[in-house]
Design a protein around this motif. Structure first.
Motif, mmCIF file in Angstrom:
data_model
loop_
_atom_site.group_PDB
_atom_site.id
_atom_site.type_symbol
_atom_site.label_atom_id
_atom_site.label_comp_id
_atom_site.label_asym_id
_atom_site.label_seq_id
_atom_site.Cartn_x
_atom_site.Cartn_y
_atom_site.Cartn_z
ATOM 1 N N LYS A 3 -33.496 -43.046 -11.860
ATOM 2 C CA LYS A 3 -33.266 -44.319 -11.175
ATOM 3 C C LYS A 3 -31.797 -44.717 -11.217
ATOM 4 O O LYS A 3 -31.041 -44.295 -12.084
ATOM 5 C CB LYS A 3 -34.122 -45.423 -11.812
ATOM 6 N N ARG A 4 -31.440 -45.556 -10.260
ATOM 7 C CA ARG A 4 -30.084 -46.087 -10.171
ATOM 8 C C ARG A 4 -29.943 -47.294 -11.103
ATOM 9 O O ARG A 4 -30.863 -48.111 -11.242
ATOM 10 C CB ARG A 4 -29.837 -46.501 -8.721
ATOM 11 N N ASP A 6 -27.510 -50.610 -11.852
ATOM 12 C CA ASP A 6 -26.418 -51.493 -11.423
ATOM 13 C C ASP A 6 -26.164 -52.519 -12.517
ATOM 14 O O ASP A 6 -27.072 -53.283 -12.870
ATOM 15 C CB ASP A 6 -26.774 -52.208 -10.120
ATOM 16 N N THR A 26 -21.906 -49.042 -11.225
ATOM 17 C CA THR A 26 -23.120 -48.447 -10.671
ATOM 18 C C THR A 26 -23.237 -47.025 -11.195
ATOM 19 O O THR A 26 -22.276 -46.254 -11.124
ATOM 20 C CB THR A 26 -23.088 -48.437 -9.138
ATOM 21 N N GLU A 28 -25.294 -43.682 -10.615
ATOM 22 C CA GLU A 28 -26.124 -43.093 -9.564
ATOM 23 C C GLU A 28 -27.293 -42.315 -10.161
ATOM 24 O O GLU A 28 -27.188 -41.722 -11.233
ATOM 25 C CB GLU A 28 -25.285 -42.151 -8.695
ATOM 26 N N PRO A 29 -28.438 -42.305 -9.451
ATOM 27 C CA PRO A 29 -29.591 -41.548 -9.936
ATOM 28 C C PRO A 29 -29.337 -40.044 -9.905
ATOM 29 O O PRO A 29 -28.546 -39.550 -9.107
ATOM 30 C CB PRO A 29 -30.702 -41.936 -8.960
ATOM 31 N N LEU A 68 -32.327 -51.906 -12.873
ATOM 32 C CA LEU A 68 -32.833 -50.544 -12.751
ATOM 33 C C LEU A 68 -33.631 -50.494 -11.458
ATOM 34 O O LEU A 68 -34.736 -51.038 -11.375
ATOM 35 C CB LEU A 68 -33.715 -50.196 -13.953
ATOM 36 N N ASP A 69 -33.026 -49.879 -10.419
ATOM 37 C CA ASP A 69 -33.631 -49.936 -9.080
ATOM 38 C C ASP A 69 -34.056 -51.364 -8.735
ATOM 39 O O ASP A 69 -35.202 -51.628 -8.365
ATOM 40 C CB ASP A 69 -34.837 -48.995 -9.006
ATOM 41 N N ASP A 70 -33.150 -52.299 -8.900
ATOM 42 C CA ASP A 70 -33.317 -53.706 -8.516
ATOM 43 C C ASP A 70 -34.179 -54.530 -9.470
ATOM 44 O O ASP A 70 -34.352 -55.729 -9.266
ATOM 45 C CB ASP A 70 -33.883 -53.845 -7.090
ATOM 46 N N GLU A 71 -34.729 -53.917 -10.520
ATOM 47 C CA GLU A 71 -35.471 -54.696 -11.523
ATOM 48 C C GLU A 71 -34.532 -55.060 -12.670
ATOM 49 O O GLU A 71 -33.904 -54.183 -13.271
ATOM 50 C CB GLU A 71 -36.652 -53.893 -12.081
ATOM 51 N N GLN A 168 -37.110 -42.512 -16.943
ATOM 52 C CA GLN A 168 -36.359 -42.373 -15.694
ATOM 53 C C GLN A 168 -34.884 -42.106 -15.980
ATOM 54 O O GLN A 168 -34.183 -41.499 -15.167
ATOM 55 C CB GLN A 168 -36.485 -43.663 -14.872
ATOM 56 N N THR A 199 -31.610 -39.568 -14.583
ATOM 57 C CA THR A 199 -30.278 -40.156 -14.592
ATOM 58 C C THR A 199 -29.779 -40.053 -16.029
ATOM 59 O O THR A 199 -30.412 -40.575 -16.941
ATOM 60 C CB THR A 199 -30.333 -41.629 -14.142
#
Length: 258
Positions: A3-4, A6, A26, A28-29, A68-71, A168, A199
């Motif tokens: 996962k990405r 941010d 950021t 990256e995954p 983590l992926d927007d969470e 992840q 990642t």
């Protein structure tokens, strides 16, 4: 998997002490990101915020966001234990559970999560040991103590334990600092393979290692002892090592300070 991450304006505190200040980046995954910088600049502290391990230390807290992926990992209803299952960690020194066998070390997290089926556990142990490039070396002694392995094997055992719960993201805090060059090479080869599925974020004092294994490199520093660490710059590893944007990065990499 993979996962990405941010990070948005993250400040890390222990009580009233500001340890790391204002980090945004950021990750990256399915890539390897290396954190470099002098001792005491907050690399490992910041790494631990990515799975809330810093909260184990009394007074550990953050301001800002880690997505983590927007969470938001620090959201009001987020369970830190669940975060640590999703974002695994491998520590500086190998830490197999001394009273457990090799197989039981690998599946400890699964059993803690309630998995009891012996066939499932055995299959997961083999899959994870293969994933850590350790299966062929230990398949005939799975019931022997994990602590009886060499240092490099123990570290790969800990990596197998971390990936057994299918995270992840995999965080590694100087995973090769206690290892000999041959074992270090094996772990570096493994890191290269792991990014196909995970990642990976690694803290290292070994500049050559960062250059070898990472896709992106982030350089941390602090203005003086007792001041908070902060991110100087982050870019493609090749650019950081060959043409950094900041003079401080160039000075550190070239050995003029640090």
């Amino acid at each position: 998997m993979g996962k990405r991450i941010d990070v948005q304006d993250l400040h890390v505190y222990y009580g009233s002490f500001l340890a790391v200040e204002g980090v945004s980046m950021t990750i990256e995954p399915r890539s390897v990101t290396a954190f470099i910088g002098p001792s005491g600049c907050g690399k490992s502290t910041f790494l631990k915020t990515l799975n809330r391990m810093h909260e184990v230390t009394p007074g550990g807290r953050v301001e800002g966001k880690v997505l983590l992926d927007d969470e938001d990992l620090y959201g009001a209803n987020v369970d830190p234990v669940a975060v640590r299952r999703t974002v695994g960690m491998v520590f500086q020194r190998p830490n197999p559970f001394p009273t457990m066998s090799i197989a039981d070390n690998v599946t400890a997290g699964l059993r803690l999560n309630g998995v009891k089926d012996k066939k499932v556990l055995a299959e997961k142990a083999e899959k994870s040991l293969r994933g850590a490039n350790l299966w062929d070396e230990v398949k005939d002694r799975l019931n022997k103590p994990g602590a009886g392995l060499s240092g490099g094997q123990q570290q790969r055992l800990c990596i197998a334990r971390a990936i057994a719960v299918e995270p992840q993201v995999l965080l590694m805090d100087e995973p090769c600092s206690a290892l000999d060059p041959i074992s270090t090479g094996k772990v570096e080869d493994l890191i290269e393979e792991l990014k196909d599925d995970y990642t990976v974020v690694i803290v290292t004092h070994n500049m050559q290692q960062a250059a070898r294994v990472s896709d992106k490199t982030a350089f941390f520093n602090l203005k003086e002892t007792g001041k908070p660490g902060h991110l100087i710059e982050m870019d493609d590893t090749q650019k950081i090592f060959n043409n950094p944007s900041e003079r401080a990065t160039e000075d550190y990499i070239s050995g003029r300070f640090g």
